[in-house]
Design an enzyme around this catalytic site. Structure first.
Site, PDB file in Angstrom:
ATOM      1  N   ASN A  99      51.089  50.051  42.677  1.00 32.61           N
ATOM      2  CA  ASN A  99      51.136  51.017  43.779  1.00 32.61           C
ATOM      3  C   ASN A  99      52.069  50.521  44.872  1.00 32.61           C
ATOM      4  O   ASN A  99      51.640  50.097  45.946  1.00 32.61           O
ATOM      5  CB  ASN A  99      49.731  51.237  44.346  1.00 32.61           C
ATOM      6  N   HIS A 184      41.077  52.809  37.058  1.00 34.96           N
ATOM      7  CA  HIS A 184      40.210  52.961  38.233  1.00 34.96           C
ATOM      8  C   HIS A 184      39.312  54.164  37.980  1.00 34.96           C
ATOM      9  O   HIS A 184      39.775  55.307  37.957  1.00 34.96           O
ATOM     10  CB  HIS A 184      41.070  53.181  39.477  1.00 34.96           C
ATOM     11  N   ASP A 310      40.375  42.203  44.452  1.00 31.64           N
ATOM     12  CA  ASP A 310      40.731  43.550  44.900  1.00 31.64           C
ATOM     13  C   ASP A 310      41.456  43.468  46.245  1.00 31.64           C
ATOM     14  O   ASP A 310      41.240  44.288  47.141  1.00 31.64           O
ATOM     15  CB  ASP A 310      39.490  44.444  45.007  1.00 31.64           C
ATOM     16  N   GLY A 329      40.175  49.465  51.737  1.00 28.40           N
ATOM     17  CA  GLY A 329      40.721  48.194  51.287  1.00 28.40           C
ATOM     18  C   GLY A 329      40.402  47.018  52.182  1.00 28.40           C
ATOM     19  O   GLY A 329      40.186  47.166  53.395  1.00 28.40           O
TER      20      GLY A 329
END
Length: 431
Positions: A99, A184, A310, A329
């Site tokens: 991403n 995901h 993550d 996040g």
């Protein structure tokens, strides 16, 4: 580099489960010899001897899920800053998600990331390529060409592929190239405007909830597609018991299925959101304490294969906002091991299971020779003091962004030194 002897250490090999005093000889970037017990390898003339003072010596961690801004969002994180954060946390290999801007959906971009990592990073960095072009979920990427370019896995990062036909096709092509599909599992339509776990707490806080079914619906669909295609499938993050049951049944059937869990979901729960603390806004969201306990139990039982950071840096402009408006996040490279040791010290996960999920298993899934304390393996090693306790000061973090959910938390276990290919790339310096 001259040979190095790391002596007077407590050696821990997650691959064999062996743990005892010993020493490791490093030569030419690899482990040349290991002496278990009181004996020490014969060090060649001119070798440098490092006294580990009885601390742990184990393989460096392998993180299978880290979001890095380069290219396109270097204000959030670069390969250089992420690698320094990784080294400080004992991570010697990380898999960066696609991403970026542009997304890693072309062999030329895979090559760019590899070259930039070679020139600027101090740990091993491998790219994961996008599963669909532009991460749009409409057309799969050239899996074969991307694999040849060096992509170790395929994922759309924080997006799920909605179209079952596209997902089926991707799994079929991935099977032909023995490629790993990391997905995901979150249904965007069910997530909607949700910002936290759906339940009593979300109602009391007045926040839109995300039902657990948003995860299980996509996961169950994917597992049916795996039965049809035989492609290697990895559920990137699971967060609750229903997903654990689905994974367990799929493994019992012999399907090529694995799964991961983030250190945040293993250590934290929805109550940590407290008074709308946006550093705890994650995707998928933090769940109920019962869900967290189920995850820890599944990790200890070996149902959960890997633990990931993550790592997802967000700057002040996107994180210091009202909870519902803040970006998802949290950073995690520097707290991955210390967070895991919370589970060990709390008695919910055995140390050997935690380390296996942080080293051996991710190496197996990615086809890497790392993660083992054995002669001939890469000398990607860390020295850890498991007993030191400290309060995390986010100002001391190496990551460019400071959105850690462990700010001011009491942690135990500190990485004292990190070696990559036998080279010392990080050494803790007390103030």
């Amino acid at each position: 580099m001259r040979p190095q002897l790391l002596a007077n250490a407590e050696l821990i090999d997650p691959a064999s489960g062996r743990r005892e005093r010993g020493a490791v000889l490093i030569r030419d970037g690899a482990i040349a010899d290991i002496a278990w017990g009181t004996a020490s390898p014969a060090a060649p003339e001119g070798a440098e001897t490092v006294d580990c003072a009885g601390h742990w010596l184990l393989p460096g961690l392998i993180d299978m899920r880290a979001f890095i801004g380069e290219p396109g969002a270097e204000h959030r994180e670069t390969l250089r800053t992420a690698s320094r954060a990784a080294a400080a946390g004992g991570v010697t290999t990380l898999l960066c998600m696609p991403n970026t801007n542009p997304p890693i959906d072309d062999p030329a971009i895979v090559d760019f990331v590899k070259r930039r990592a070679r020139d600027t990073a101090i740990v091993n960095v491998h790219p994961a390529a996008a599963l669909t072009k532009g991460i749009a979920g409409e057309e799969m990427t050239e899996i074969g060409l991307l694999s040849e370019a060096g992509a170790l896995a395929f994922s759309d990062g924080v997006k799920s592929v909605r179209n079952a036909r596209v997902m089926r096709r991707a799994l079929t092509y991935a099977r032909d190239f023995d490629a790993l599909v990391m997905h995901h599992t979150e249904d965007a339509d069910l997530v909607g405007d949700g910002v936290m776990n759906e339940g009593e707490l979300s109602s009391r806080l007045g926040l839109m909830g995300i039902p657990r079914e948003a995860e299980t619906i996509v996961l169950e669909r994917d597992l049916r597609l795996v039965r049809m295609t035989g492609g290697r499938y990895h559920a990137a993050l699971i967060t609750q018991p229903q997903s654990i049951e689905l994974i367990e049944r799929a493994k019992a059937e012999g399907l090529p299925v694995t799964c991961g869990a983030s250190i945040n979901h293993l250590v934290l729960n929805e109550n940590d959101i407290g008074d709308y603390r946006s550093f705890f806004k994650l995707s998928p969201p933090l769940r109920h304490e019962d869900d967290r306990l189920a995850l820890a139990e599944a990790l200890d039982a070996g149902i959960i294969d890997v633990v990931v950071s993550d790592h997802n840096p967000q700057d002040v402009e996107t994180k210091r906002l009202p909870f519902a408006e803040a970006a998802d996040g949290a950073i995690g490279l520097e707290t991955l091991l210390a967070g895991g040791l919370r589970l060990v010290n709390g008695g919910s996960v055995r140390l050997e299971r935690l380390l296996h999920a942080l080293t051996v298993r991710p190496a197996e899934l990615l086809g890497l020779p790392a993660g083992r304390l054995t002669a001939g393996a890469p000398a990607d090693l860390i020295i850890v003091d498991p007993d030191v306790a400290y309060i995390l000061d986010r100002a001391s973090l190496w990551s460019r962004c400071k959105n850690t959910p462990f700010e001011a938390a009491r942690l135990e276990g500190r990485v004292l030194a990190t070696y990559v290919a036998g080279q010392l790339v990080y050494q803790y310096a007390s103030a």
